[in-house]
Motif scaffolding. Structure first.
Motif, PDB file in Angstrom:
ATOM      1  N   ALA A  21       0.848  -1.194   0.000  1.00 55.23           N
ATOM      2  CA  ALA A  21       0.000   0.000   0.000  1.00 55.23           C
ATOM      3  C   ALA A  21       0.885   1.247   0.000  1.00 55.23           C
ATOM      4  O   ALA A  21       2.062   1.196   0.362  1.00 55.23           O
ATOM      5  CB  ALA A  21      -0.904  -0.015   1.225  1.00 55.23           C
ATOM      6  N   LEU A  22       0.304   2.367  -0.406  1.00 62.71           N
ATOM      7  CA  LEU A  22       1.017   3.642  -0.386  1.00 62.71           C
ATOM      8  C   LEU A  22       1.303   4.066   1.052  1.00 62.71           C
ATOM      9  O   LEU A  22       0.506   3.790   1.957  1.00 62.71           O
ATOM     10  CB  LEU A  22       0.170   4.724  -1.058  1.00 62.71           C
ATOM     11  CG  LEU A  22      -0.173   4.524  -2.535  1.00 62.71           C
ATOM     12  CD1 LEU A  22      -1.194   5.550  -2.983  1.00 62.71           C
ATOM     13  CD2 LEU A  22       1.083   4.608  -3.394  1.00 62.71           C
ATOM     14  N   SER A  23       2.397   4.774   1.234  1.00 59.23           N
ATOM     15  CA  SER A  23       2.679   5.347   2.553  1.00 59.23           C
ATOM     16  C   SER A  23       1.705   6.498   2.787  1.00 59.23           C
ATOM     17  O   SER A  23       1.065   7.001   1.845  1.00 59.23           O
ATOM     18  CB  SER A  23       4.111   5.873   2.612  1.00 59.23           C
ATOM     19  OG  SER A  23       4.252   7.009   1.771  1.00 59.23           O
ATOM     20  N   ALA A  27       0.041   8.796  -0.173  1.00 57.58           N
ATOM     21  CA  ALA A  27      -1.416   8.914  -0.303  1.00 57.58           C
ATOM     22  C   ALA A  27      -1.851  10.370  -0.189  1.00 57.58           C
ATOM     23  O   ALA A  27      -2.688  10.840  -0.966  1.00 57.58           O
ATOM     24  CB  ALA A  27      -2.103   8.059   0.750  1.00 57.58           C
ATOM     25  N   THR A  28      -1.285  11.084   0.756  1.00 56.37           N
ATOM     26  CA  THR A  28      -1.631  12.497   0.942  1.00 56.37           C
ATOM     27  C   THR A  28      -1.266  13.298  -0.306  1.00 56.37           C
ATOM     28  O   THR A  28      -2.023  14.170  -0.732  1.00 56.37           O
ATOM     29  CB  THR A  28      -0.921  13.060   2.192  1.00 56.37           C
ATOM     30  OG1 THR A  28      -1.366  12.311   3.330  1.00 56.37           O
ATOM     31  CG2 THR A  28      -1.236  14.520   2.399  1.00 56.37           C
ATOM     32  N   GLU A  29      -0.137  13.012  -0.916  1.00 58.23           N
ATOM     33  CA  GLU A  29       0.281  13.701  -2.139  1.00 58.23           C
ATOM     34  C   GLU A  29      -0.707  13.411  -3.275  1.00 58.23           C
ATOM     35  O   GLU A  29      -1.081  14.306  -4.030  1.00 58.23           O
ATOM     36  CB  GLU A  29       1.695  13.250  -2.533  1.00 58.23           C
ATOM     37  CG  GLU A  29       2.231  13.900  -3.782  1.00 58.23           C
ATOM     38  CD  GLU A  29       2.500  15.395  -3.654  1.00 58.23           C
ATOM     39  OE1 GLU A  29       2.571  16.057  -4.708  1.00 58.23           O
ATOM     40  OE2 GLU A  29       2.611  15.917  -2.526  1.00 58.23           O
ATOM     41  N   LYS A  30      -1.184  12.176  -3.398  1.00 58.35           N
ATOM     42  CA  LYS A  30      -2.106  11.807  -4.484  1.00 58.35           C
ATOM     43  C   LYS A  30      -3.497  12.404  -4.289  1.00 58.35           C
ATOM     44  O   LYS A  30      -4.277  12.485  -5.237  1.00 58.35           O
ATOM     45  CB  LYS A  30      -2.170  10.294  -4.647  1.00 58.35           C
ATOM     46  CG  LYS A  30      -0.848   9.775  -5.231  1.00 58.35           C
ATOM     47  CD  LYS A  30      -0.899   8.326  -5.596  1.00 58.35           C
ATOM     48  CE  LYS A  30       0.482   7.842  -5.964  1.00 58.35           C
ATOM     49  NZ  LYS A  30       0.755   7.818  -7.369  1.00 58.35           N
ATOM     50  N   MET A  31      -3.797  12.857  -3.075  1.00 58.99           N
ATOM     51  CA  MET A  31      -5.086  13.520  -2.840  1.00 58.99           C
ATOM     52  C   MET A  31      -5.231  14.766  -3.714  1.00 58.99           C
ATOM     53  O   MET A  31      -6.341  15.210  -3.980  1.00 58.99           O
ATOM     54  CB  MET A  31      -5.240  13.889  -1.359  1.00 58.99           C
ATOM     55  CG  MET A  31      -5.467  12.707  -0.445  1.00 58.99           C
ATOM     56  SD  MET A  31      -7.004  11.817  -0.789  1.00 58.99           S
ATOM     57  CE  MET A  31      -8.229  13.039  -0.301  1.00 58.99           C
ATOM     58  N   LYS A  32      -4.129  15.322  -4.186  1.00 59.15           N
ATOM     59  CA  LYS A  32      -4.170  16.501  -5.063  1.00 59.15           C
ATOM     60  C   LYS A  32      -4.846  16.181  -6.393  1.00 59.15           C
ATOM     61  O   LYS A  32      -5.282  17.086  -7.103  1.00 59.15           O
ATOM     62  CB  LYS A  32      -2.753  17.013  -5.321  1.00 59.15           C
ATOM     63  CG  LYS A  32      -2.071  17.543  -4.079  1.00 59.15           C
ATOM     64  CD  LYS A  32      -0.643  17.942  -4.380  1.00 59.15           C
ATOM     65  CE  LYS A  32       0.067  18.382  -3.105  1.00 59.15           C
ATOM     66  NZ  LYS A  32       1.502  18.647  -3.345  1.00 59.15           N
ATOM     67  N   LEU A  33      -4.945  14.903  -6.742  1.00 59.61           N
ATOM     68  CA  LEU A  33      -5.550  14.477  -8.007  1.00 59.61           C
ATOM     69  C   LEU A  33      -7.073  14.529  -7.981  1.00 59.61           C
ATOM     70  O   LEU A  33      -7.705  14.526  -9.033  1.00 59.61           O
ATOM     71  CB  LEU A  33      -5.135  13.038  -8.329  1.00 59.61           C
ATOM     72  CG  LEU A  33      -3.670  12.789  -8.646  1.00 59.61           C
ATOM     73  CD1 LEU A  33      -3.396  11.288  -8.657  1.00 59.61           C
ATOM     74  CD2 LEU A  33      -3.328  13.405  -9.985  1.00 59.61           C
ATOM     75  N   ILE A  34      -7.656  14.512  -6.788  1.00 59.24           N
ATOM     76  CA  ILE A  34      -9.108  14.350  -6.669  1.00 59.24           C
ATOM     77  C   ILE A  34      -9.699  15.463  -5.814  1.00 59.24           C
ATOM     78  O   ILE A  34      -9.081  15.934  -4.875  1.00 59.24           O
ATOM     79  CB  ILE A  34      -9.464  12.953  -6.105  1.00 59.24           C
ATOM     80  CG1 ILE A  34      -8.713  12.669  -4.805  1.00 59.24           C
ATOM     81  CG2 ILE A  34      -9.152  11.882  -7.155  1.00 59.24           C
ATOM     82  CD1 ILE A  34      -9.012  11.329  -4.170  1.00 59.24           C
ATOM     83  N   LYS A  35     -10.903  15.870  -6.158  1.00 59.46           N
ATOM     84  CA  LYS A  35     -11.580  16.953  -5.431  1.00 59.46           C
ATOM     85  C   LYS A  35     -12.809  16.397  -4.720  1.00 59.46           C
ATOM     86  O   LYS A  35     -13.509  15.553  -5.256  1.00 59.46           O
ATOM     87  CB  LYS A  35     -11.999  18.047  -6.398  1.00 59.46           C
ATOM     88  CG  LYS A  35     -10.825  18.679  -7.117  1.00 59.46           C
ATOM     89  CD  LYS A  35     -11.097  20.113  -7.446  1.00 59.46           C
ATOM     90  CE  LYS A  35     -10.021  20.766  -8.253  1.00 59.46           C
ATOM     91  NZ  LYS A  35      -8.704  20.714  -7.802  1.00 59.46           N
TER      92      LYS A  35
END
Length: 120
Positions: A21-23, A27-35
């Motif tokens: 799984a992502l660290s 995961a927090t960084e990838k949250m920028k992809l979704i609103k």
């Protein structure tokens, strides 16, 4: 997978091939992809809550999410409550955390048209 490679054309990969799984940081960084999505305190799942126009709209939306999930081979937990509220929970169950698959699904779900309630 790089963030720039995750879009609504991306395809989920079998969980067996992911590894881990992502660290929390990833995961927090990838949250920028979704609103409109929130990440759990332990960074192991993401959730989106919506108020739709009515029950028929909620059911139709859930069914369309189901079609995307079947096509991707990655299945969210879906809930309709109070006849028009939809909650979508994503995590990679096999790895007990978030993977790129969850963010791919979130992007694909966000691309679906949805009929939201005009009332707060």
């Amino acid at each position: 997978m790089q963030m720039s490679e995750i879009n609504e054309e991306s395809k989920c990969v079998p969980c067996e091939g992911i590894g881990a799984a992502l660290s929390s940081e990833e995961a927090t960084e990838k949250m920028k992809l979704i609103k409109g999505w929130s990440i759990s305190d332990d960074s192991k799942s993401i959730t989106k809550k919506l108020k739709l126009k009515n029950f028929a709209s909620a059911l139709d939306y859930i069914n369309r999410i189901g079609q995307v999930a079947e096509g991707q081979g990655h299945h969210p937990d879906l809930h309709i409550t109070g006849y028009q509220y939809v909650q979508i929970d994503l995590m990679t169950h096999a790895l007990a955390g978030l993977t790129d698959n969850d963010f791919i699904m979130a992007v694909c779900i966000d691309a679906l048209p949805v009929e939201l309630s005009k009332k707060p």
